[in-house]
Design an enzyme around this catalytic site. Sequence first.
Site, PDB file in Angstrom:
ATOM      1  CE  LYS A 138      -4.376   1.172   2.168  1.00 52.11           C
ATOM      2  NZ  LYS A 138      -5.124   1.142   3.432  1.00 52.11           N
TER       3      LYS A 138
HETATM    4  C1  E4P Z   1      -8.389   1.462   3.799  1.00 57.71           C
HETATM    5  O1  E4P Z   1      -7.658   1.071   2.935  1.00 57.71           O
HETATM    6  C2  E4P Z   1      -8.342   2.834   4.324  1.00 57.71           C
HETATM    7  O2  E4P Z   1      -7.124   3.092   4.921  1.00 57.71           O
HETATM    8  C3  E4P Z   1      -9.499   3.014   5.289  1.00 57.71           C
HETATM    9  O3  E4P Z   1     -10.674   2.535   4.658  1.00 57.71           O
HETATM   10  C4  E4P Z   1      -9.672   4.416   5.784  1.00 57.71           C
HETATM   11  O4  E4P Z   1     -10.866   4.506   6.518  1.00 57.71           O
HETATM   12  P1  E4P Z   1     -11.211   5.722   7.493  1.00 57.71           P
HETATM   13  O5  E4P Z   1     -11.390   6.949   6.675  1.00 57.71           O
HETATM   14  O6  E4P Z   1     -12.475   5.288   8.181  1.00 57.71           O
HETATM   15  O7  E4P Z   1     -10.044   5.843   8.433  1.00 57.71           O
END
Ligand code: E4P
Length: 214
Positions: free
Chosen positions: A83
């Site tokens: 990521k």
């Molecule tokens: C996933 O890949 C993201 O990091 C996550 O969905 C972010 O979610 P949030 O905005 O609720 O922290």
Amino acid sequence: MEFFLDTGIVSEIKEAVLLGIIDGVTTNPSLIAKTGRKQEDVIREICGLIDGPISAEVIALDLEEMIKEGEELSKIHKNVVIKLPLTEAGIAACKYFSAKNIKTNVTLCFSVNQALLAAKAGATYISPFVGRLDDIGHSGNDLLSEIRALYDNFGFTTKILAASIRHAAHVREAALLGADVGTMPLSVVKSLYRHPLTDKGLEIFIADHKRANS
Ligand code: E4P
């Protein structure tokens, strides 16, 4: 549409696996911090629980360090997806990993142009954050539908991973707008099963069955 669980908490993943509908997991540094454990240990354990893509995020901001971190993460398991943040270095790292056939998830995407850059760099997944856009009065759904149109126009194969999903309506809308994947907390997955008419209907069926058999 594939369902990824958005968590680093192993007990939640074990519970979700039993539902039979989870295809992978996404984590981020905040989710890993909540576990109080080392990222490597968490990711290794998750890889033993789900045979699907498991996103693990790099912390570095410069290209060289990002590549080094990503390479270390990819050694943990063949299902690890690197990521990367949507920055100049993140997109360059994405290009580097794509050329090596290592899967990538480009994260923190808030615009169509950012999604275009990720696709051009060969990203496996692009993660538009729908909930965080809604939080500031913009439309996460508009972004999803524009990215869908863009990728379809040019035949990009990067998968749209709707992220920052906060409730059941986000899931419904992401699915209808053509997101390939939705990543969500366990509470949101569980909320998808529920409808008051299902509960009421079941109550009536059971009562009728009991009456007929008493
Ligand atoms: C996933 O890949 C993201 O990091 C996550 O969905 C972010 O979610 P949030 O905005 O609720 O922290």
